[in-house]
Design a protein around this motif. Structure first.
Motif, PDB file in Angstrom:
ATOM      1  N   VAL A  38       1.639   3.798   4.182  1.00  0.00           N
ATOM      2  CA  VAL A  38       0.879   2.798   3.436  1.00  0.00           C
ATOM      3  C   VAL A  38      -0.602   3.134   3.494  1.00  0.00           C
ATOM      4  CG1 VAL A  38       0.188   0.372   3.355  1.00  0.00           C
ATOM      5  CG2 VAL A  38       2.584   0.962   3.753  1.00  0.00           C
ATOM      6  N   SER A  39      -1.058   3.520   4.669  1.00  0.00           N
ATOM      7  CA  SER A  39      -2.467   3.840   4.848  1.00  0.00           C
ATOM      8  C   SER A  39      -2.903   5.005   3.978  1.00  0.00           C
ATOM      9  CB  SER A  39      -2.740   4.150   6.331  1.00  0.00           C
ATOM     10  OG  SER A  39      -4.047   4.652   6.504  1.00  0.00           O
ATOM     11  N   VAL A  40      -2.138   6.095   4.021  1.00  0.00           N
ATOM     12  CA  VAL A  40      -2.531   7.275   3.240  1.00  0.00           C
ATOM     13  C   VAL A  40      -2.458   6.980   1.742  1.00  0.00           C
ATOM     14  CG1 VAL A  40      -0.239   8.327   3.045  1.00  0.00           C
ATOM     15  CG2 VAL A  40      -2.264   9.790   3.115  1.00  0.00           C
ATOM     16  N   THR A  41      -1.619   6.031   1.344  1.00  0.00           N
ATOM     17  CA  THR A  41      -1.484   5.683  -0.073  1.00  0.00           C
ATOM     18  C   THR A  41      -2.661   4.872  -0.580  1.00  0.00           C
ATOM     19  OG1 THR A  41       0.933   5.669   0.170  1.00  0.00           O
ATOM     20  CG2 THR A  41       0.025   4.587  -1.782  1.00  0.00           C
ATOM     21  N   ILE A  42      -3.176   3.961   0.255  1.00  0.00           N
ATOM     22  CA  ILE A  42      -4.180   3.018  -0.237  1.00  0.00           C
ATOM     23  C   ILE A  42      -5.585   3.253   0.302  1.00  0.00           C
ATOM     24  CG2 ILE A  42      -2.385   1.249  -0.445  1.00  0.00           C
ATOM     25  CD1 ILE A  42      -3.614  -0.139   2.010  1.00  0.00           C
ATOM     26  N   ALA A  43      -5.737   4.045   1.371  1.00  0.00           N
ATOM     27  CA  ALA A  43      -7.029   4.135   2.059  1.00  0.00           C
ATOM     28  C   ALA A  43      -8.157   4.581   1.135  1.00  0.00           C
ATOM     29  CB  ALA A  43      -6.921   5.083   3.256  1.00  0.00           C
ATOM     30  N   SER A 166       3.545  -0.255  -0.602  1.00  0.00           N
ATOM     31  CA  SER A 166       2.258  -0.024  -1.261  1.00  0.00           C
ATOM     32  C   SER A 166       2.291  -0.466  -2.713  1.00  0.00           C
ATOM     33  CB  SER A 166       1.888   1.464  -1.175  1.00  0.00           C
ATOM     34  OG  SER A 166       1.831   1.894   0.160  1.00  0.00           O
ATOM     35  N   ILE A 167       3.351  -0.084  -3.424  1.00  0.00           N
ATOM     36  CA  ILE A 167       3.454  -0.427  -4.840  1.00  0.00           C
ATOM     37  C   ILE A 167       3.699  -1.919  -5.025  1.00  0.00           C
ATOM     38  CG2 ILE A 167       4.826  -0.088  -6.929  1.00  0.00           C
ATOM     39  CD1 ILE A 167       5.373   2.778  -5.885  1.00  0.00           C
ATOM     40  N   ASP A 171      -0.933  -5.294  -6.073  1.00  0.00           N
ATOM     41  CA  ASP A 171      -1.500  -6.347  -6.933  1.00  0.00           C
ATOM     42  C   ASP A 171      -0.534  -7.512  -7.013  1.00  0.00           C
ATOM     43  OD1 ASP A 171      -4.035  -5.204  -7.966  1.00  0.00           O
ATOM     44  OD2 ASP A 171      -2.717  -3.686  -8.830  1.00  0.00           O
ATOM     45  N   VAL A 172      -0.850  -8.571  -6.299  1.00  0.00           N
ATOM     46  CA  VAL A 172      -0.049  -9.797  -6.310  1.00  0.00           C
ATOM     47  C   VAL A 172      -0.968 -10.939  -6.723  1.00  0.00           C
ATOM     48  CG1 VAL A 172       1.344 -11.400  -4.956  1.00  0.00           C
ATOM     49  CG2 VAL A 172       1.489  -8.937  -4.519  1.00  0.00           C
ATOM     50  N   GLY A 173      -0.515 -11.730  -7.679  1.00  0.00           N
ATOM     51  CA  GLY A 173      -1.332 -12.817  -8.198  1.00  0.00           C
ATOM     52  C   GLY A 173      -1.853 -13.743  -7.116  1.00  0.00           C
ATOM     53  N   THR A 177      -6.827  -7.254  -4.530  1.00  0.00           N
ATOM     54  CA  THR A 177      -6.132  -5.974  -4.593  1.00  0.00           C
ATOM     55  C   THR A 177      -6.091  -5.315  -3.219  1.00  0.00           C
ATOM     56  OG1 THR A 177      -6.878  -5.661  -6.873  1.00  0.00           O
ATOM     57  CG2 THR A 177      -6.111  -3.706  -5.703  1.00  0.00           C
ATOM     58  N   PHE A 178      -4.932  -4.860  -2.822  1.00  0.00           N
ATOM     59  CA  PHE A 178      -4.657  -4.188  -1.545  1.00  0.00           C
ATOM     60  C   PHE A 178      -4.637  -5.134  -0.333  1.00  0.00           C
ATOM     61  CE2 PHE A 178      -6.760  -0.586  -3.897  1.00  0.00           C
ATOM     62  CZ  PHE A 178      -5.605   0.139  -4.096  1.00  0.00           C
ATOM     63  N   SER A 179      -5.021  -6.395  -0.511  1.00  0.00           N
ATOM     64  CA  SER A 179      -5.128  -7.284   0.657  1.00  0.00           C
ATOM     65  C   SER A 179      -3.763  -7.479   1.327  1.00  0.00           C
ATOM     66  CB  SER A 179      -5.718  -8.639   0.260  1.00  0.00           C
ATOM     67  OG  SER A 179      -4.888  -9.311  -0.667  1.00  0.00           O
ATOM     68  N   LEU A 180      -2.700  -7.630   0.529  1.00  0.00           N
ATOM     69  CA  LEU A 180      -1.381  -7.836   1.120  1.00  0.00           C
ATOM     70  C   LEU A 180      -0.823  -6.554   1.724  1.00  0.00           C
ATOM     71  CD1 LEU A 180       0.434 -10.333  -1.283  1.00  0.00           C
ATOM     72  CD2 LEU A 180      -0.805 -10.770   0.845  1.00  0.00           C
ATOM     73  N   CYS A 181      -1.286  -5.407   1.248  1.00  0.00           N
ATOM     74  CA  CYS A 181      -0.885  -4.138   1.887  1.00  0.00           C
ATOM     75  C   CYS A 181      -1.375  -4.124   3.328  1.00  0.00           C
ATOM     76  CB  CYS A 181      -1.468  -2.951   1.123  1.00  0.00           C
ATOM     77  SG  CYS A 181      -0.778  -2.702  -0.527  1.00  0.00           S
ATOM     78  N   TYR A 182      -2.622  -4.540   3.523  1.00  0.00           N
ATOM     79  CA  TYR A 182      -3.147  -4.610   4.887  1.00  0.00           C
ATOM     80  C   TYR A 182      -2.492  -5.742   5.675  1.00  0.00           C
ATOM     81  CZ  TYR A 182      -6.706  -1.157   3.758  1.00  0.00           C
ATOM     82  OH  TYR A 182      -7.336   0.019   3.404  1.00  0.00           O
ATOM     83  N   ALA A 183      -2.224  -6.855   5.009  1.00  0.00           N
ATOM     84  CA  ALA A 183      -1.567  -7.974   5.698  1.00  0.00           C
ATOM     85  C   ALA A 183      -0.185  -7.571   6.215  1.00  0.00           C
ATOM     86  CB  ALA A 183      -1.450  -9.174   4.757  1.00  0.00           C
TER      87      ALA A 183
END
Length: 408
Positions: A38-43, A166-167, A171-173, A177-183
């Protein structure tokens, strides 16, 4: 109770079965590598979104790698003083902290917070990288390669779950952006804590299964073990990252390049289900040499052909070669160290691996600019030849001794 647990492990080992606790560590490793994927995908994307300047986009990911390199040896020292279980629980707390800070960073658009989040993630990884060594504590030597191999196989779960997270969470309404990836790191950290709480380590292997090698024999194993793991990581990162850059310059679609990289990641971890058995069958030295040969074949393919099919084939060879080198090196080290020096030696080993992995992550763009794809592959081919020759020289003195720990 510890004596009973040790006896149970020894009984299972004598029947050729790994203890159930090994599978808990494999799940922990799956979580570790899921967070890493996830990190390498979004960092870089999150960094570019929050950085004051485009040039700063990769700083958070660079800090993450630096944190792994800096904190690996302190993590090993902490384990020596307080035990692996407390260390893994502490590491999971850093993963939770990374999730909380990363979520806040993306919500409030704080670039410094994003850097801090990836620093916390790097500290977690420094602790979590020792799962494979924790799996061999208290095990008889014939079972250690299988234990290391099984734990590393947890990465196969990450190859599937990481991109999906990651996908799906990018983007969740109603969320930045990306906040839930980190959550998601918070949830992964809590699951890790639950698994570690149930895990029952044996911090003091019984005397009967400790290594009895002389210092000279031990040295002849430790050096090639470290070289194998570290050089495999260096070569793999150099070629994998540069392959991604090259596919982009060749106008290969994002979906096609993503599938190529995912195939490479699967090739890295899928062999782990059989690498332990291969180690038992052919021995450490032959497994390491086979890894170098596969890495060399990947580099040779990159020299001979520059096309998408050649790159995909090379990435698959690269993944399997990395597996033989990394798992083989870790298993060789696990079968060599004693209870007295295991934390120090494992800390040195993983610190060197982290430094090489960091170099492999930062150098590809520079090498592509300075010497190009083919010459980078030529450089990696030379590294394979040097490392393979070093392994052959170090381990040729006592081949019978090197195979003693493993049944034929």
């Amino acid at each position: 109770m510890k004596d009973i647990a040790a006896a149970s492990r020894l009984s299972q080992a004598s029947r050729g079965k790994l203890p159930g606790m090994t599978y808990l560590l494999a799940l922990c490793q799956a979580i570790n590598l899921t967070a890493a994927v996830v990190s390498v995908t979004i960092a870089a994307l999150a960094g570019d979104m929050l950085a004051p300047n485009h040039a700063w986009a990769t700083v958070p990911y660079g800090v993450q790698f630096a944190a792994v390199a800096v904190f690996t040896y302190p993590a090993a020292s902490f384990m020596r003083r307080h035990g692996r279980k407390k260390a893994f629980l502490l590491g999971a707390m850093f993963l939770i902290a990374a999730g909380v800070i990363g979520y806040d960073a993306t919500t409030r658009h704080g670039f410094l917070q994003l850097i801090a989040a990836h620093g916390m993630l790097g500290i977690y990884v420094a602790f979590a990288n020792f799962y494979r060594f924790a799996a061999v504590d208290g095990l008889a030597q014939p079972m250690r390669p299988k234990a290391v191999s099984l734990v590393v196989a947890g990465g196969l779960v990450a190859a599937i779950s990481g991109p999906l997270l990651s996908i799906g969470l990018k983007d969740v309404g109603g969320f930045a952006t990306f906040s839930l990836c980190y959550a998601s790191f918070v949830l992964l950290g809590l699951i890790t804590i639950a698994l570690v709480v149930f895990w029952r380590p044996i911090d003091s292997p019984p005397t009967a299964i400790q290594s009895v090698d002389s210092p000279n024999v031990a040295t002849s194993r430790i050096a090639p073990a470290i070289v194998a793991s570290a050089s495999s990581y260096l070569i793999m990162n150099l070629l994998m990252v540069q392959a991604s850059l090259l596919m982009e310059s060749m106008c290969v679609s994002f979906n096609a390049s993503s599938l190529a990289i995912q195939g490479h990641v699967i090739a890295m971890f899928a062999p782990s289900f059989v690498t332990g058995a291969i180690l038992v069958r052919v021995g450490h030295r032959n497994c390491l040499l086979a890894g170098y040969l596969l890495l060399a074949c990947a580099a040779a393919l990159g020299i001979l052909a520059v096309s998408l099919w050649a790159m995909v084939a090379g990435l698959i060879l690269l993944g399997v070669g990395w597996n033989f080198g990394y798992v083989g090196g870790g298993a060789l080290l696990a079968c060599t160290v004693t209870d007295r020096n295991r934390h120090r030696t494992q800390g040195i080993n993983d610190s060197i691996i982290a430094i090489c992995a960091t170099a492999g992550a930062f150098l590809p763009a520079v090498l592509q600019t300075l010497i190009g794809w083919r010459n980078t592959n030529l450089l990696c081919l030379a590294l394979c030849a040097i490392a393979g020759a070093f392994t052959w020289v170090c381990m040729r003195e006592a081949p019978a001794r090197n195979a003693e720990a493993l049944p034929s």
